[in-house]
Design an enzyme around this catalytic site. Structure first.
Site, PDB file in Angstrom:
ATOM      1  N   ASP A  87       0.836  -1.203   0.000  1.00 28.68           N
ATOM      2  CA  ASP A  87       0.000   0.000   0.000  1.00 28.68           C
ATOM      3  C   ASP A  87       0.875   1.260   0.000  1.00 28.68           C
ATOM      4  O   ASP A  87       2.045   1.230   0.378  1.00 28.68           O
ATOM      5  CB  ASP A  87      -0.925   0.020   1.225  1.00 28.68           C
ATOM      6  CG  ASP A  87      -0.165  -0.061   2.551  1.00 28.68           C
ATOM      7  OD1 ASP A  87       0.667  -0.972   2.701  1.00 28.68           O
ATOM      8  OD2 ASP A  87      -0.377   0.819   3.412  1.00 28.68           O
ATOM      9  N   GLU A 147       0.017  -1.012   5.868  1.00 30.07           N
ATOM     10  CA  GLU A 147       1.103  -0.455   6.693  1.00 30.07           C
ATOM     11  C   GLU A 147       0.926   1.037   6.897  1.00 30.07           C
ATOM     12  O   GLU A 147       1.153   1.571   7.991  1.00 30.07           O
ATOM     13  CB  GLU A 147       2.463  -0.751   6.056  1.00 30.07           C
ATOM     14  CG  GLU A 147       3.641  -0.566   7.005  1.00 30.07           C
ATOM     15  CD  GLU A 147       4.143   0.858   7.121  1.00 30.07           C
ATOM     16  OE1 GLU A 147       4.826   1.170   8.111  1.00 30.07           O
ATOM     17  OE2 GLU A 147       3.859   1.691   6.223  1.00 30.07           O
TER      18      GLU A 147
HETATM   19 ZN   LIG Z   1       6.600   2.238   3.965  1.00 28.97          ZN
END
Ligand SMILES: [Zn+2]
Length: 385
Positions: A87, A147
């Site tokens: 992501d 994340e």
């Molecule tokens: Zn990162």
């Protein structure tokens, strides 16, 4: 171009630069599950071609994670976890507006450093391992998709994958200097909620209990606490309170961002913030504390693993420093479990989360070589198991 040359391990040579361009041009914000899946769809065939078995793992409410595994044939194979998040912080449409570009020595585009460049380093490193190295390694590659929103959903998956590993390698970008990351501060996020009592601020102000006034004292207390605690910073970052211009505020709140070097400092912050709760300085107001997110500190460097990496670099003519970083990553989770961890193994780059994000393009293949050399070293070392 050397990166397009076939080797014995690659029946169809992977076009690494083409893969990087394709990954960067695929938007994948944490809440864009279709975008995350599209990135997985580009990575899976490459790892499968390298002999890995790939499976998707559902998370409890977040995007899927994707796990790739390859077992060595040696009984004493070393267990290595490689982690990369797919992501980025950029919303759908960003890649179309600002696609992957190369200018001089650098490549630009959304997530090129954080961390699509790192994803390519993982795969290119694996493609460089010879049969002898592969025989002595049990490799797990974990890709996650949240994340940038705190790995709230993938944390259990990361922790399960990390348990029992001999080493965890995290592929956030190397610093602009090329340094890797050997420790990171931890983070905790808190919210302090003040409740008071509403009243007409013109006709009956004395009947109210002003939550905003207590919040003002609380914010000063938060900042003072931060100055008292060694090894931590505590920052009031976002506040709100009140409802209308003619009402004594019945509610107010402040968010707090705490960063700490170790568990001791983490606990000290929580204790100090706790002292600001309960009955407020304004009669009739009450303050409550909620800790709603965080990552443990990756406080102590795993020097043996870090040295193995920098030694592998030196052998290839690449001088690599190690630094401590203020920001957090998934390395915080693996390190806190006691698994020797190093981070920043992606290409050198900078200005993450901005329109000017870049990587030094040549470092993609250089870091893949260093990582492959590290893995070969780990493979030839005897396993403690
Ligand atoms: Zn990162």
């Amino acid at each position: 171009m050397t990166m397009r040359t076939a080797t014995t391990r690659e029946p169809q040579a992977t076009d690494w630069l083409g893969l990087l361009e394709d990954l960067v041009n695929t938007d994948s914000a944490p809440d864009d599950h279709a975008g995350i899946d599209a990135v997985y769809g580009k990575l899976a065939p490459v790892v499968e071609q390298l002999g890995f078995t790939v499976k998707k793992l559902a998370t409890d409410g977040g995007p899927d994670a994707m796990l790739a595994r390859r077992h060595g044939s040696r009984g004493d194979a070393r267990r290595v976890l490689m982690v990369g998040h797919v992501d980025t912080v950029f919303a759908r449409g960003t890649a179309q507006a600002r696609p992957f570009t190369i200018a001089g020595e650098r490549a630009y585009g959304p997530g090129v450093a954080d961390m699509k460049g790192g994803l390519v380093v993982i795969l290119a490193a694996l493609s460089r391992l010879d049969d002898a190295a592969l025989a002595g390694l049990d490799i797990t590659v974990l890709f996650n998709g949240d994340e940038e929103s705190g790995s709230v959903f993938s944390r259990p998956v990361i922790e399960e994958a990390a348990t029992g590993q001999d080493a965890a390698l995290i592929f956030e970008a190397a610093r602009p200097s090329g340094a890797i990351v050997s420790s990171r501060r931890g983070v905790a996020r808190y919210r302090l909620d003040v409740t008071g009592r509403a009243s007409h601020s013109g006709s009956n102000p004395q009947a109210g209990a002003n939550a905003l006034e207590t919040l003002a004292h609380t914010i000063i207390g938060i900042q003072d606490a931060g100055r008292r605690i060694d090894g931590a910073t505590v920052t009031a970052v976002l506040a709100e309170g009140g409802s209308r211009p003619n009402i004594v505020p019945a509610a107010a709140s402040v968010h707090v961002d705490a960063r700490f070097d170790d568990d001791r400092a983490d606990q000290a912050v929580e204790r100090e913030l706790g002292k600001l709760t309960g009955e407020g300085p304004v009669e009739g107001t009450v303050t409550r504390l909620t800790r709603y997110a965080g990552r443990p500190a990756f406080g102590r460097p795993y020097t043996e693993l870090a040295r193995a990496y920098t030694d592998a670099g030196r052998e290839l003519g690449v001088q690599i420093e190690t630094v401590s970083a203020g920001g957090v990553s998934d390395a915080n989770f693996t390190a806190a479990l006691g698994v020797p961890t190093i981070d920043g193994l992606g290409p050198s780059g900078g200005r993450a989360h901005t329109d000017d994000e870049y990587i030094e393009l040549a470092t993609v293949q250089k870091r893949a070589s260093v990582c492959a050399a590290l893995l070969s070293r780990l493979s030839s070392a005897a396993s403690p198991h």
